[in-house]
Design a protein around this motif. Sequence first.
Motif, PDB file in Angstrom:
ATOM      1  N   ARG A 216     -13.713   3.544 -20.127  1.00 24.73           N
ATOM      2  CA  ARG A 216     -13.657   4.055 -21.497  1.00 24.73           C
ATOM      3  C   ARG A 216     -13.472   5.578 -21.487  1.00 24.73           C
ATOM      4  O   ARG A 216     -12.680   6.123 -22.266  1.00 24.73           O
ATOM      5  N   ALA A 217     -14.165   6.254 -20.589  1.00 29.47           N
ATOM      6  CA  ALA A 217     -14.072   7.720 -20.513  1.00 29.47           C
ATOM      7  C   ALA A 217     -12.693   8.166 -20.034  1.00 29.47           C
ATOM      8  O   ALA A 217     -12.174   9.189 -20.492  1.00 29.47           O
ATOM      9  N   ASN A 218     -12.096   7.414 -19.124  1.00 24.73           N
ATOM     10  CA  ASN A 218     -10.803   7.806 -18.562  1.00 24.73           C
ATOM     11  C   ASN A 218      -9.602   7.295 -19.363  1.00 24.73           C
ATOM     12  O   ASN A 218      -8.469   7.703 -19.100  1.00 24.73           O
ATOM     13  N   SER A 219      -9.833   6.422 -20.316  1.00 22.46           N
ATOM     14  CA  SER A 219      -8.705   5.837 -21.048  1.00 22.46           C
ATOM     15  C   SER A 219      -8.068   6.819 -22.030  1.00 22.46           C
ATOM     16  O   SER A 219      -6.879   6.745 -22.298  1.00 22.46           O
ATOM     17  N   GLY A 220      -8.827   7.735 -22.543  1.00 24.92           N
ATOM     18  CA  GLY A 220      -8.307   8.624 -23.568  1.00 24.92           C
ATOM     19  C   GLY A 220      -7.804   9.962 -23.064  1.00 24.92           C
ATOM     20  O   GLY A 220      -7.370  10.789 -23.859  1.00 24.92           O
ATOM     21  N   ILE A 221      -7.836  10.225 -21.779  1.00 23.61           N
ATOM     22  CA  ILE A 221      -7.461  11.559 -21.299  1.00 23.61           C
ATOM     23  C   ILE A 221      -6.056  11.618 -20.720  1.00 23.61           C
ATOM     24  O   ILE A 221      -5.654  12.633 -20.169  1.00 23.61           O
ATOM     25  N   GLY A 222      -5.311  10.541 -20.838  1.00 26.98           N
ATOM     26  CA  GLY A 222      -3.899  10.579 -20.460  1.00 26.98           C
ATOM     27  C   GLY A 222      -3.604  10.222 -19.016  1.00 26.98           C
ATOM     28  O   GLY A 222      -2.538  10.548 -18.507  1.00 26.98           O
ATOM     29  N   LEU A 223      -4.524   9.549 -18.337  1.00 26.33           N
ATOM     30  CA  LEU A 223      -4.271   9.138 -16.951  1.00 26.33           C
ATOM     31  C   LEU A 223      -3.690   7.718 -16.936  1.00 26.33           C
ATOM     32  O   LEU A 223      -3.954   6.909 -17.834  1.00 26.33           O
ATOM     33  N   SER A 224      -2.918   7.411 -15.901  1.00 28.79           N
ATOM     34  CA  SER A 224      -2.334   6.071 -15.814  1.00 28.79           C
ATOM     35  C   SER A 224      -3.385   5.061 -15.354  1.00 28.79           C
ATOM     36  O   SER A 224      -4.397   5.422 -14.738  1.00 28.79           O
ATOM     37  N   ARG A 225      -3.138   3.785 -15.640  1.00 32.74           N
ATOM     38  CA  ARG A 225      -4.048   2.717 -15.211  1.00 32.74           C
ATOM     39  C   ARG A 225      -4.195   2.700 -13.696  1.00 32.74           C
ATOM     40  O   ARG A 225      -5.296   2.555 -13.171  1.00 32.74           O
ATOM     41  N   ASN A 226      -3.054   2.821 -13.010  1.00 27.54           N
ATOM     42  CA  ASN A 226      -3.069   2.758 -11.554  1.00 27.54           C
ATOM     43  C   ASN A 226      -3.913   3.890 -10.974  1.00 27.54           C
ATOM     44  O   ASN A 226      -4.706   3.682 -10.052  1.00 27.54           O
ATOM     45  N   PHE A 227      -3.761   5.099 -11.493  1.00 31.52           N
ATOM     46  CA  PHE A 227      -4.518   6.245 -11.002  1.00 31.52           C
ATOM     47  C   PHE A 227      -6.014   6.045 -11.224  1.00 31.52           C
ATOM     48  O   PHE A 227      -6.837   6.300 -10.334  1.00 31.52           O
ATOM     49  N   VAL A 228      -6.392   5.585 -12.410  1.00 30.87           N
ATOM     50  CA  VAL A 228      -7.807   5.360 -12.733  1.00 30.87           C
ATOM     51  C   VAL A 228      -8.395   4.251 -11.859  1.00 30.87           C
ATOM     52  O   VAL A 228      -9.521   4.367 -11.365  1.00 30.87           O
ATOM     53  N   ALA A 229      -7.605   3.185 -11.638  1.00 32.04           N
ATOM     54  CA  ALA A 229      -8.088   2.088 -10.791  1.00 32.04           C
ATOM     55  C   ALA A 229      -8.354   2.590  -9.379  1.00 32.04           C
ATOM     56  O   ALA A 229      -9.392   2.274  -8.775  1.00 32.04           O
ATOM     57  N   LYS A 230      -7.446   3.375  -8.829  1.00 34.68           N
ATOM     58  CA  LYS A 230      -7.646   3.934  -7.481  1.00 34.68           C
ATOM     59  C   LYS A 230      -8.846   4.874  -7.456  1.00 34.68           C
ATOM     60  O   LYS A 230      -9.623   4.881  -6.503  1.00 34.68           O
ATOM     61  N   LYS A 231      -8.997   5.665  -8.497  1.00 32.78           N
ATOM     62  CA  LYS A 231     -10.105   6.617  -8.592  1.00 32.78           C
ATOM     63  C   LYS A 231     -11.454   5.886  -8.623  1.00 32.78           C
ATOM     64  O   LYS A 231     -12.424   6.336  -8.005  1.00 32.78           O
ATOM     65  N   LEU A 232     -11.513   4.751  -9.327  1.00 32.75           N
ATOM     66  CA  LEU A 232     -12.758   3.979  -9.444  1.00 32.75           C
ATOM     67  C   LEU A 232     -12.973   3.031  -8.257  1.00 32.75           C
ATOM     68  O   LEU A 232     -14.056   2.455  -8.117  1.00 32.75           O
ATOM     69  N   GLY A 233     -11.946   2.821  -7.453  1.00 33.00           N
ATOM     70  CA  GLY A 233     -12.074   1.929  -6.299  1.00 33.00           C
ATOM     71  C   GLY A 233     -12.004   0.459  -6.656  1.00 33.00           C
ATOM     72  O   GLY A 233     -12.628  -0.379  -5.992  1.00 33.00           O
ATOM     73  N   ILE A 234     -11.270   0.128  -7.707  1.00 34.54           N
ATOM     74  CA  ILE A 234     -11.084  -1.265  -8.109  1.00 34.54           C
ATOM     75  C   ILE A 234      -9.596  -1.554  -8.171  1.00 34.54           C
ATOM     76  O   ILE A 234      -8.771  -0.643  -8.153  1.00 34.54           O
ATOM     77  N   SER A 235      -9.272  -2.834  -8.269  1.00 31.69           N
ATOM     78  CA  SER A 235      -7.859  -3.190  -8.368  1.00 31.69           C
ATOM     79  C   SER A 235      -7.368  -2.970  -9.792  1.00 31.69           C
ATOM     80  O   SER A 235      -8.153  -2.905 -10.743  1.00 31.69           O
ATOM     81  N   ASN A 236      -6.056  -2.873  -9.936  1.00 34.18           N
ATOM     82  CA  ASN A 236      -5.444  -2.690 -11.247  1.00 34.18           C
ATOM     83  C   ASN A 236      -5.750  -3.898 -12.128  1.00 34.18           C
ATOM     84  O   ASN A 236      -6.003  -3.757 -13.331  1.00 34.18           O
TER      85      ASN A 236
END
Length: 170
Positions: A129-149
């Motif tokens: 939720r925190a990363n969804s509104g700041i303009g990052l891609s799904r793939n980047f956020v998934a890698k950052k969190l250590g989960i799959s897309n």
Amino acid sequence: MKLCLEPDALHRQIDARIDLHRQGCRCLGRRCAAGHRRLHARTADIEVEQTTRTEVAAKRELLERAREAAKTMTLDEAYRALGMSRTELHRMTKEAGFYFQSNDKEHKAREVARQAKAEERAKLVELIRANSGIGLSRNFVAKKLGISNHTLVKLAEENGIDFPRWSDRP
């Protein structure tokens, strides 16, 4: 000669008939004269009946042992003590309608694991939720969190998070 169903008398009668048969015939069983063929059939029927009776008695005895074990043991303890498979023991309990004791330690451990997983998911949902509104891609956020897309998309959909596929970059 009438057949008696008492075990000792029955065995004596069968032995006497087989001795008479062996004296008068050199057949291999199926090539006998009519009277001898009947002797073979009766002997086979009696042996099958005795085998069936012993199997039924053994199954009843095992069922009673399982019922007694169910009063004080868990399923794991009982299958080790009785020397039978878990599947067979579980099927027997369903057919006979009795239950084994539950293991409180295992139940509590599973409940703790479920709670830990739910807490971890809740943390992931907050981070998504925190990363969804700041303009990052799904793939980047998934890698950052250590989960799959796929996991990220599933958690976002389950929790109503609007996470665009691509960031809105100028």
